[in-house]
Design an enzyme around this catalytic site. Sequence first.
Site, PDB file in Angstrom:
ATOM      1  N   GLY A  71       0.971  -1.439   0.328  1.00 38.34           N
ATOM      2  CA  GLY A  71      -0.164   0.223  -0.456  1.00 38.34           C
ATOM      3  C   GLY A  71       0.835   0.979   0.259  1.00 38.34           C
ATOM      4  O   GLY A  71       1.981   1.434   1.140  1.00 38.34           O
ATOM      5  N   ALA A  80      -0.620   7.362   2.617  1.00 37.11           N
ATOM      6  CA  ALA A  80      -0.124   8.233   3.754  1.00 37.11           C
ATOM      7  C   ALA A  80       0.137   7.023   4.849  1.00 37.11           C
ATOM      8  O   ALA A  80       1.129   6.955   4.977  1.00 37.11           O
ATOM      9  CB  ALA A  80      -1.164   8.653   3.994  1.00 37.11           C
ATOM     10  N   CYS A 121      -7.735  13.264  -0.683  1.00 39.00           N
ATOM     11  CA  CYS A 121      -8.796  14.132  -0.078  1.00 39.00           C
ATOM     12  C   CYS A 121      -9.012  15.768  -1.523  1.00 39.00           C
ATOM     13  O   CYS A 121      -9.956  17.019  -1.187  1.00 39.00           O
ATOM     14  CB  CYS A 121      -8.379  14.424   1.065  1.00 39.00           C
ATOM     15  SG  CYS A 121      -8.785  13.570   2.534  1.00 39.00           S
ATOM     16  N   ARG A 143     -11.444   8.194  -5.349  1.00 38.19           N
ATOM     17  CA  ARG A 143     -10.585   7.496  -4.496  1.00 38.19           C
ATOM     18  C   ARG A 143      -8.817   7.434  -4.986  1.00 38.19           C
ATOM     19  O   ARG A 143      -7.794   7.985  -3.956  1.00 38.19           O
ATOM     20  CB  ARG A 143     -10.992   5.880  -4.325  1.00 38.19           C
ATOM     21  CG  ARG A 143      -9.879   5.619  -3.500  1.00 38.19           C
ATOM     22  CD  ARG A 143     -10.235   5.854  -1.618  1.00 38.19           C
ATOM     23  NE  ARG A 143      -8.881   4.948  -1.088  1.00 38.19           N
ATOM     24  CZ  ARG A 143      -9.394   5.522   0.086  1.00 38.19           C
ATOM     25  NH1 ARG A 143     -10.288   6.371   1.057  1.00 38.19           N
ATOM     26  NH2 ARG A 143      -8.775   4.321   1.635  1.00 38.19           N
TER      27      ARG A 143
END
Length: 455
Positions: free
Chosen positions: A9, A12, A44, A135
């Site tokens: 992954g 963040a 975001c 996303r």
Amino acid sequence: MAKKIIVIGSGAAGMSAASAARETDPEAEITVYTDDVDVAYSPCMIPWVLGGKSSWDGMIMHTPEWYAKERNITIRTATHVEAAAWDMPRGAPVVKNITVDGKTVEYDKLILATGGKVFIPPIAGTDLPGVFTIRTVKGGKEIEAYIKDRKKIVIAGAGVIGLELAYELVGAGKDVTVIEMMDQVIPRIADKDMADPIQAYLESIGVKFVMKAPVQAVNGNGKVESVSSLGVDYPCDAVIFATGVRANTDLAMMIGLDIGQLGALVAAPTLQAYKNGRLVPDVYVCGDVMQCQSAVYPGPTMSQLGSSAVREGRVAGINAAGGDAKFGPVVAPWVSVIGDMQIAGTGMSLGLASWYGAKLASGKASGYSRARYFPGHKELTVKLMADAATHRLVGAQIISGEDATGRINWITSAVLNGMTAEEFIVQAENAYCPPTSMVRDVVLQAADELVRNLQ
């Protein structure tokens, strides 16, 4: 021999974990695997890029090449990890590996930062061209290209991302309808009396809302032409699902890690995972894939926020590399900027508190973000909540034209420190300057009202 640390992954949490592991162990061999083609960015930011306030390249903090050169971290983008294993066969060495491109790769420590998946309801038509989730940068670029010459957009879901997106798309000249299954925008984390002004503001600039009406089908012949909800068809050229995020536990389930009642991974304060109720010494978790402990009421909660992901990633990375760090309970403060309005919250809303079986009292006050005699002051409303039995502060929500973040962080500290409403009034102080606040901040006025309501 250098320790092999694998991170799965590149959000963040994952990139924070890799960087923290490198700071802790300069010699470790650290590799990050990700399905994504981009790394080190915040989802975001996507609504604002679609609104023309930034660029796709501008929202990416660092490239894989930068990580390789500056931090000696290898990142394999667009690479799917097909399987993962941690097993302890009786009388045999522990099995610790992942499968990539059909090949087995062994690890010493594994960090699962697999994030979450946007929930798409199991309805007809979601495979049509013109259906999107919000996303990734790649997904954002696809939305941008598809809607460039199209007008009518439906956003399914009225959470903060959906509302931020609605504002930006209306500003870009689109005809936007938001369809939400609940009776308010920003459900669960905001109370209706605080959410309704945000909806009214968006309606005033042209966003249309359909409430208490889930999207039940996407219709079209070869592309999206409409959506159906409660027997009504809403014509549209594209549908963007912003219907919440579910933990991506696919690899965790292959390992057999314990999944909690919120559908996410259970983790110790060290962010080690559990398997059959026992700590797994070599597997760590961080980010949207894990559930946290609430700092307000005993029990699990979700904190799928970038700020939480970075904190979790640092703890997981430090510990995977041999350090010692802990991750504590959370109150999950959040903030959203929607045009000229800001809305923020921390801890419990009335809806969240009911899930824990708690009864709350509240106090609410309105005033200004600056002294009323200083030019440019903005309206400011603060709502504080406390446990009706103990009087302990448990949450707050703020609507303002500016500086909601500073005020919600102030209240968050009080909630984390276990202050009662009465103690808050006695101990809280606010800095005053006419361009920045009223001489007695609206937060304290709301606390006065809360104490009166607790008596």
